[in-house]
Design a protein around this motif. Structure first.
Motif, PDB file in Angstrom:
ATOM      1  N   ALA A 191       0.828  -1.422   0.184  1.00 32.45           N
ATOM      2  CA  ALA A 191      -0.019   0.446   0.734  1.00 32.45           C
ATOM      3  C   ALA A 191       0.928   1.551  -0.144  1.00 32.45           C
ATOM      4  N   ALA A 192       2.099   1.543   0.489  1.00 30.45           N
ATOM      5  CA  ALA A 192       2.592   2.390   0.367  1.00 30.45           C
ATOM      6  C   ALA A 192       4.594   1.751   0.289  1.00 30.45           C
ATOM      7  N   VAL A 193       5.375   2.626   0.025  1.00 25.43           N
ATOM      8  CA  VAL A 193       6.764   2.262  -0.060  1.00 25.43           C
ATOM      9  C   VAL A 193       7.725   3.204   1.062  1.00 25.43           C
ATOM     10  N   THR A 194       8.651   2.618   1.228  1.00 22.73           N
ATOM     11  CA  THR A 194       9.215   3.594   2.828  1.00 22.73           C
ATOM     12  C   THR A 194      10.883   3.314   1.798  1.00 22.73           C
ATOM     13  N   TYR A 195      11.465   4.525   1.235  1.00 22.04           N
ATOM     14  CA  TYR A 195      12.378   4.632   1.001  1.00 22.04           C
ATOM     15  C   TYR A 195      13.803   5.011   1.372  1.00 22.04           C
ATOM     16  N   PRO A 196      14.537   4.936   1.217  1.00 24.78           N
ATOM     17  CA  PRO A 196      15.963   4.604   2.418  1.00 24.78           C
ATOM     18  C   PRO A 196      16.833   6.286   1.608  1.00 24.78           C
ATOM     19  N   GLY A 197      16.587   6.296   0.975  1.00 27.57           N
ATOM     20  CA  GLY A 197      17.494   7.276   0.114  1.00 27.57           C
ATOM     21  C   GLY A 197      16.375   8.792  -1.105  1.00 27.57           C
ATOM     22  N   PRO A 198      17.371   9.794  -1.186  1.00 28.68           N
ATOM     23  CA  PRO A 198      16.734  10.172  -1.980  1.00 28.68           C
ATOM     24  C   PRO A 198      16.393  10.031  -3.234  1.00 28.68           C
ATOM     25  N   LEU A 199      15.018  10.358  -3.674  1.00 27.60           N
ATOM     26  CA  LEU A 199      13.952   9.350  -5.036  1.00 27.60           C
ATOM     27  C   LEU A 199      14.777  10.179  -6.398  1.00 27.60           C
ATOM     28  N   THR A 200      15.744  10.859  -6.367  1.00 28.13           N
ATOM     29  CA  THR A 200      16.731  11.322  -7.825  1.00 28.13           C
ATOM     30  C   THR A 200      17.858  10.824  -8.288  1.00 28.13           C
ATOM     31  N   VAL A 201      17.823   9.644  -7.008  1.00 30.80           N
ATOM     32  CA  VAL A 201      19.607   9.363  -6.889  1.00 30.80           C
ATOM     33  C   VAL A 201      19.208   8.034  -7.171  1.00 30.80           C
ATOM     34  N   ALA A 202      20.618   7.981  -8.797  1.00 28.04           N
ATOM     35  CA  ALA A 202      20.312   6.144  -9.494  1.00 28.04           C
ATOM     36  C   ALA A 202      21.308   5.267  -8.446  1.00 28.04           C
ATOM     37  N   HIS A 203      19.985   3.701  -8.010  1.00 25.03           N
ATOM     38  CA  HIS A 203      20.661   3.265  -6.971  1.00 25.03           C
ATOM     39  C   HIS A 203      20.054   1.611  -8.014  1.00 25.03           C
ATOM     40  N   CYS A 204      22.000   0.570  -7.878  1.00 23.71           N
ATOM     41  CA  CYS A 204      21.360  -0.561  -8.747  1.00 23.71           C
ATOM     42  C   CYS A 204      20.774  -1.612  -7.838  1.00 23.71           C
ATOM     43  N   TRP A 205      20.111  -2.463  -8.645  1.00 25.24           N
ATOM     44  CA  TRP A 205      19.727  -3.806  -8.434  1.00 25.24           C
ATOM     45  C   TRP A 205      19.780  -4.417  -8.928  1.00 25.24           C
ATOM     46  N   ALA A 206      19.716  -6.333  -8.456  1.00 29.92           N
ATOM     47  CA  ALA A 206      20.180  -6.879  -9.422  1.00 29.92           C
ATOM     48  C   ALA A 206      18.429  -8.126  -9.254  1.00 29.92           C
ATOM     49  N   TYR A 207      18.206  -8.927  -9.831  1.00 30.10           N
ATOM     50  CA  TYR A 207      17.173  -9.128 -10.271  1.00 30.10           C
ATOM     51  C   TYR A 207      17.852 -10.840  -9.836  1.00 30.10           C
ATOM     52  N   LEU A 208      17.525 -11.142  -9.023  1.00 26.45           N
ATOM     53  CA  LEU A 208      18.483 -13.187  -8.719  1.00 26.45           C
ATOM     54  C   LEU A 208      18.191 -14.159  -9.850  1.00 26.45           C
ATOM     55  N   PRO A 209      16.962 -14.234 -10.689  1.00 26.09           N
ATOM     56  CA  PRO A 209      17.277 -15.079 -11.666  1.00 26.09           C
ATOM     57  C   PRO A 209      18.027 -14.673 -12.572  1.00 26.09           C
ATOM     58  N   ASP A 210      17.892 -12.918 -12.680  1.00 25.58           N
ATOM     59  CA  ASP A 210      19.213 -12.677 -14.477  1.00 25.58           C
ATOM     60  C   ASP A 210      20.489 -12.569 -13.522  1.00 25.58           C
ATOM     61  N   VAL A 211      20.517 -12.697 -12.131  1.00 27.98           N
ATOM     62  CA  VAL A 211      22.115 -12.940 -11.264  1.00 27.98           C
ATOM     63  C   VAL A 211      22.215 -14.561 -11.356  1.00 27.98           C
ATOM     64  N   ALA A 212      21.294 -15.460 -11.321  1.00 29.74           N
ATOM     65  CA  ALA A 212      21.882 -17.389 -11.724  1.00 29.74           C
ATOM     66  C   ALA A 212      21.964 -16.975 -13.334  1.00 29.74           C
ATOM     67  N   GLU A 213      20.713 -16.513 -14.596  1.00 31.95           N
ATOM     68  CA  GLU A 213      21.144 -16.748 -15.411  1.00 31.95           C
ATOM     69  C   GLU A 213      22.634 -16.687 -16.085  1.00 31.95           C
ATOM     70  N   THR A 214      23.298 -15.500 -15.525  1.00 32.57           N
ATOM     71  CA  THR A 214      24.415 -14.814 -16.038  1.00 32.57           C
ATOM     72  C   THR A 214      25.626 -15.684 -15.154  1.00 32.57           C
ATOM     73  N   MET A 215      25.170 -16.171 -13.864  1.00 35.80           N
ATOM     74  CA  MET A 215      26.394 -17.074 -13.126  1.00 35.80           C
ATOM     75  C   MET A 215      26.619 -17.474 -14.328  1.00 35.80           C
ATOM     76  N   VAL A 216      25.645 -18.851 -14.367  1.00 37.31           N
ATOM     77  CA  VAL A 216      25.359 -20.086 -14.901  1.00 37.31           C
ATOM     78  C   VAL A 216      25.990 -20.114 -16.399  1.00 37.31           C
ATOM     79  N   ARG A 217      25.882 -18.759 -17.266  1.00 43.96           N
ATOM     80  CA  ARG A 217      26.283 -18.920 -18.228  1.00 43.96           C
ATOM     81  C   ARG A 217      27.781 -18.999 -18.697  1.00 43.96           C
TER      82      ARG A 217
END
Length: 331
Positions: A191-217
């Protein structure tokens, strides 16, 4: 008559966790035999295990257990991680040392998930595999020590190592990550989001199925890997505004945003290890942090990439946080 070759064997240490679980599933889908080490195999198989895993009883902190479990393996995946931020100093290096011993004994390559915690602001905003690792936190210093241990084992003992470095993990399984533990409340419709930093700052995320695909390949291309390899994944690099907008699309509703009350985290930090470590990591939210994936793209041709709305919808579903919609509306 051509005899069918036996499938390759991988040992996954931490198969009930985020990274280990995702890599185990991808290995199984690719035809590997996958062995999983756990202190309570029956409970692990019942609650978090993927069908097809070969469970063996053992403790990731005990080298002899890890070595026995790795017999016959050509790949050892180090997915073990202490829950929350608790006792990293006491647990991380012993667990890694057990994985190193297992991979060395089996003559296997060790796959290790790297993080951005290794870096201080001097390396920002764009991190390459050659960026200096000068962390400013206790947790970051431990991660650097872990990679130094891998470097020594490779240089002195011939251990083959593959490090894939990513941003903050999230995925189908809720667990030890910022999305399901900090921004969204697992177990109830978002129903809402609690965000830890400024909303205009870029942050990197990693979706685990993509990580797994990368590691295995990468791991399956063993013939073209050096003894010690490091690759960076760009993953999903988003500002806070972009992440909240994608969450709203995934949830199908508008989402008000509040800032994480850092003053409360600071007040609790002296008495709570998790709060203390969260406070130390605040700097990663206050300045852009991006991973340069040039080397990875040159090797694979493209980085595995699930569209962000699809990835977040799967993560919300896994956390039981998708809003319940009437059947007619859903149709």
């Amino acid at each position: 008559m051509t005899l069918k070759s036996e499938p390759k064997l991988a040992l996954v240490i931490g198969a009930t966790g985020g990274v280990g679980g995702a890599v185990a599933e991808r290995l199984l889908a690719g035809g590997w035999r996958v062995r999983a080490l756990n202190r309570d195999p029956q409970t692990a198989q019942r609650t978090r295990g993927s069908p097809g895993l070969e469970w063996v009883k053992g403790d990731a902190m005990i080298e002899a257990d890890a070595v026995a479990a790795a017999e016959g393996a050509s790949l050892v995946v180090h997915g073990a991680n202490p829950p929350g931020y608790n006792n990293w100093a006491g647990l991380q290096l012993p667990m890694l040392n057990a994985s190193i011993a297992a991979a060395k004994a089996a003559g296997a390559r060790l796959v290790f998930p790297g993080t951005v915690y290794n870096y201080g602001p001097d390396a920002f905003p764009s991190l390459t595999e050659a960026s200096p690792q000068q962390p400013r936190t206790r947790k970051g210093a431990i991660r650097v020590q872990m990679e130094q241990a891998l470097t020594r084992a490779s240089r002195e003992d011939g251990l083959k190592v593959l490090i894939v470095r990513c941003g903050d993990f999230f995925g189908p399984r809720p667990g030890n990550n910022w999305l399901s533990q900090g921004m969204v409340k697992s177990g109830k419709p978002i129903a809402a989001v609690t965000y830890p930093g400024p909303l205009t700052v870029a942050h990197c995320w990693a979706y685990l199925p993509d990580v797994a695909e990368t590691m295995v390949r990468l791991a399956e291309d063993e013939a073209n890997l050096g003894d010690f390899e490091v690759f960076h994944m760009r993953g999903q690099t988003l500002t806070g505004d972009e992440l909240v907008a994608a969450l709203a699309v995934a949830a199908g509703r508008k989402l008000p945003v509040s800032r994480l009350p850092w003053f409360a985290v600071r007040a609790m930090a002296p008495l709570n290890e998790t709060m203390r470590e969260m406070l130390e990591m605040r700097y990663l939210w206050e300045t852009p942090v991006m991973l340069d994936n040039t080397r990875l793209v040159a090797r694979l041709g493209a980085e595995p990439h699930t569209p962000i709305v699809d990835a977040l919808r799967t993560a919300l579903e896994g956390a039981n946080a998708l809003p319940h919609r009437p059947k007619a509306l859903a149709a």
